[in-house]
Design a protein around this motif. Structure first.
Motif: not given
Ligand code: C2E
Ligand code: MG
Ligand code: MG
Length: 768
Positions: A158-166, A205-221, A242-245
């Motif tokens: 579930c997502v609560s307060g812009n956080q993903l939880y299990q 990336v949350l369904s709302g579009g907020d990124a929960l995590h972006v690995s360093p080097g993501w943009n370059e790659t 959430i979408k995991i890319e």
């Protein structure tokens, strides 16, 4: 040929270029497809891997939470607090258990623990961090209760307060108070850590579009050459949470692809070059080689090699090593053209010589006989001159048809040119050759119908036999030519080669040839003139020109010694030309003192068949500005009567031109009265054999008288030749003879002699 080569060459170049373009396009498309497939495969692989790993992480985190929950449930303090339904105590127990370094909390990701009563009322709550406010994902508990799983646990995201939880929900069953224990964990750090496992930068990336995590080097790659895979996590109601890319760089793949492309290109180029080389080799052997060979054969004036054996009229195309159908046809046509006479369709000289060479070569290996026939049409030129070349051509074709009709398939009929043909009869002896020759002669007997004209054509045939008359092509052809001279004497007729005659002709021909060429020695050939006188007036009727040949050794040859040889060797035309020219030239100078003087020229039968004779004499008259009445032409009776029908027409032509015509040596041939009447002649010249002794021989005298009467009845004048005495002269006068010639009045004299004689002769004549 040049045009064809040019087209073929440009065609070849275009084909090679097109082939190259096709090969390049194929390579390009293949590499594109290969690249796309590789990309797809890579993406597919990453998708599966990502999904697999994410599920693994979630499963692991769920397992951790479940175990923790079970530890809670088993804990005595927890049970006691629960049994006591003391919320504060319960929360305290939970909090204590959660607080690090609690052994039971193996996962730092556990965020909070909640306890619910049977009615999903919150009994206790403990959270790990003060940042987490309130109860997370209570709806999962409601759902678990609704699902009413008496044993086992439920889990969900579930997502609560812009956080993903299990959340893992465990049923509370072994205490007096039943309800649910909810263990909530944060899966994001573990999911983020997947990037290192996969060796790919990740983005959550949350369904709302907020990124929960972006690995360093993501943009370059992701912005470079990359394959981006995505895995979506959903809530239990299937809404996207959430979408995991994962971005996988394909630089390595591209470099491997580039390497493969280069290899592929090298292979394709090599194959293309190989194909071009094979095509060129093929074209060279199937196109250029035959063409080159053909043009070489043409340039050499020879026929093409490999001419097959065929019948007299059969097509003899050789076996052309050509594989293209059209080119093969062209090749065969050209080959056929090279060996055939275009007019009659018979073989030509090139094929004849080739086939003779084959016969000669065969004869060297194994004894074999063959007969070679040289067939010459009599008076063919006449048809050409009078009726035109078209008619002549049609007649030739019919003559060929008749000849072919009597020949066998194995015989070869070839046209040498003009009206001359050669026939090769393999395995033939002299008797058989004569039989075939007779058959050919007979086949010509019936008249030919050519464009409304009824034409007759006869042939003379010379025969030479191999090996008796020659063992090589040249000798055979030369000897059959000699045989033809003999054959012509008895037109129409045939004759087999006779070495004696040939030797005679050869010797005379050589000397005469020398005498008639431009190096003619002065006075080697010369004319003498013998006067013919009118008996009644005593005046000169004309001077007969008689040819003499002084040999280099001083010997004087009379016409009887060399005229026949000149006729047989074919030099008679040249000789006659010389005689006519010389007679006209000398007449002009003699006419200066005797203006009305005429000259008589003896014409040979052979030259009479030359239908340019009229032109020849006409040209001489023009050259010396003489009138036609200045010339008198003598033809011997034997020769006229040999073939009167044919002679009549040419004599008509000469008569029309204004020449006086005389039949010479009359009485020696067998004149037919019918012809005598029809011939356009003006006079008869009684042969000297009747004249010279007519004063003593009554028979001859009677003949002479009868001849004079006959001639006069036919409106012809009579000349007596060979008058050697006064008696004879007087008898002739009594008989009414018109003119005479002989030693009695004058022997043949050379140019100077006759000039003197003319000057003095008048007085002599007056004295007669
Ligand atoms: P032909 O035309 O009958 O010529 C007459 C021949 O009789 C000549 O011989 C002449 O010399 C000879 N003759 C003349 N008067 C007498 C005589 O009183 N007694 C005797 N016994 N003979 C006499 P020739 O010059 O030897 O010519 C022989 C034949 O050769 C000629 O006979 C003619 O048929 C032919 N001939 C001569 N010159 C030519 C020529 O220029 N062209 C051609 N095609 N034939 C020629
Ligand atoms: Mg004469
Ligand atoms: Mg004569």
């Amino acid at each position: 040929m040049k045009r064809f080569q040019f087209n073929l060459l440009s065609g070849l170049v275009i084909s090679i270029v097109v082939l190259g373009i096709i090969a390049a396009a194929t390579t390009f498309v293949t590499t594109r497809v290969y690249r796309d497939l590789s990309f797809e495969f890579q993406r597919d692989h990453t998708d599966r891997l990502l999904a697999h790993k994410v599920e693994d992480v979630l499963a692991a985190s769920e397992e951790g939470a479940r175990r923790l929950g079970e530890q809670f449930l088993a804990h005595a303090d927890f049970k006691a607090a629960l049994d006591a339904t003391d919320a504060d105590r319960l929360s305290a127990v939970l909090e204590q258990q959660l607080r690090p370094p609690a052994e039971m909390v193996s996962q730092a990701a556990i965020v909070e623990v909640n306890v619910y009563n049977r009615d999903t009322g919150l009994l206790g709550h403990a959270s790990r961090s003060s940042e987490v406010a309130g109860v997370i994902c209570p709806e999962l508990v409601h759902r678990a209760r609704a699902a009413d799983q008496p044993s086992g646990h439920a889990a969900g995201l579930c997502v609560s307060g812009n956080q993903l939880y299990q959340a893992v929900i465990l049923p509370i069953t072994d205490t007096s108070t039943s309800g649910h224990l909810q263990v909530v964990s944060d899966p994001v750090p573990m999911l983020a850590a997947l990037g290192e496992v996969l060796e790919m930068p990740l983005r959550l990336v949350l369904s709302g579009g907020d990124a929960l995590h972006v690995s360093p080097g993501w943009n370059e790659t992701a912005s470079g050459n990359a394959v981006v895979s995505a895995y979506t996590l959903t809530a239990s109601d299937a809404t996207t949470l959430i979408k995991i890319e994962a971005a996988g760089s394909v630089d390595a793949l591209l470099s491997r692809l580039g390497q493969t492309n280069r290899r592929l290109t090298v292979v394709v180029v090599a194959l293309t070059l190989l194909a071009v080389a094979i095509a060129l080799w093929f074209v060279r052997y199937s196109v250029f080689k035959p063409l080159r060979e053909l043009s070489y054969q043409f340039s050499q004036g020879r026929l093409v090699v490999g001419v097959q054996d065929g019948g007299a009229n059969a097509g003899g195309a050789g076996n052309a090593p050509v594989s293209f159908h059209a080119l093969g046809e062209l090749y065969e046509t050209l080959q056929d053209m090279a060996i055939r006479d275009p007019l009659t369709g018979t073989y030509n000289r090139a094929l004849l010589e080739d086939r003779l060479s084959q016969l000669v070569a065969k004869q060297r290996r194994e004894p074999a006989t063959a007969a070679i026939l040289l067939v010459d049409m009599v008076r063919f030129k006449y048809v050409n001159d009078l009726l035109g070349h078209h008619t002549g051509d049609l007649l030739l074709k019919q003559v060929v048809d008749r000849m072919a009709g009597v020949l066998r398939e194995s015989d070869t009929l070839a046209r040498l040119g003009g009206d001359e043909f050669t026939v090769i009869l393999p395995d033939t002896n002299s008797e058989q050759a004569l039989q075939v020759a007779e058959k050919i002669i007979q086949s010509m007997e019936a008249d030919f119908e050519v464009e409304g004209h009824k034409l007759s054509a006869s042939v003379s045939i010379g025969i030479a036999l191999m090996p008796d008359h020659g063992k090589d092509v040249d000798t055979l052809l030369r000897n059959v030519d000699y045989a033809m001279y003999t054959a012509k004497k008895s037109q129409p007729g045939c004759a087999i080669f006779d070495p004696n005659t040939a030797a005679e002709i050869k010797a005379a021909r050589m000397t005469l040839d020398g005498a008639l060429n431009h190096d003619l020695e002065p006075n080697e050939l010369f004319l003498v003139y013998q006067p013919v006188l009118d008996i009644k007036t005593g005046k000169i009727s004309y001077l007969e020109a008689l040819v003499r040949w002084r040999r280099p050794d001083g010997r004087l040859l009379l016409p009887d010694d060399f005229i026949r040889v000149a006729e047989q060797s074919g030099l008679i035309r040249q000789l006659t030309e010389w005689i006519i020219d010389t007679a006209c030239r000398e007449l002009v100078s003699l006419q200066q003192s005797s203006p009305d003087l005429r000259v008589g020229i003896n014409l040979s039968m052979h030259i009479l068949h030359d239908y340019n004779l009229a032109d020849l004499i006409g040209a001489a008259l023009r050259r010396y500005q003489l009138e036609s009445r200045s010339l008198l032409l003598e033809i011997t009776e034997t020769e006229v009567m040999m073939d009167p029908e044919q002679v009549i027409e040419i004599l008509d032509q000469l008569s029309d031109m204004g020449f006086e015509l005389s039949i010479d040596d009359f009485g020696t041939g067998h004149s037919s009265l019918v012809y005598l009447k029809r011939l356009p002649v003006d006079s008869l010249k009684v042969d000297k054999s009747f004249i010279s002794d007519m004063d003593t021989d009554d028979d001859n005298a009677s003949i002479v008288r009868a001849t004079i009467d006959l001639a006069h009845n036919l409106g012809l004048r009579v000349t007596a030749e060979g008058v050697e005495s006064r008696q004879v002269y007087e008898r002739l006068g009594e008989m009414g003879c018109d003119s005479y010639q002989g030693y009695y009045i004058g022997e043949p004299m050379d140019k100077t002699g006759i000039a003197v004689w003319l000057h003095e002769g008048r007085e002599v004549l007056h004295g007669l």
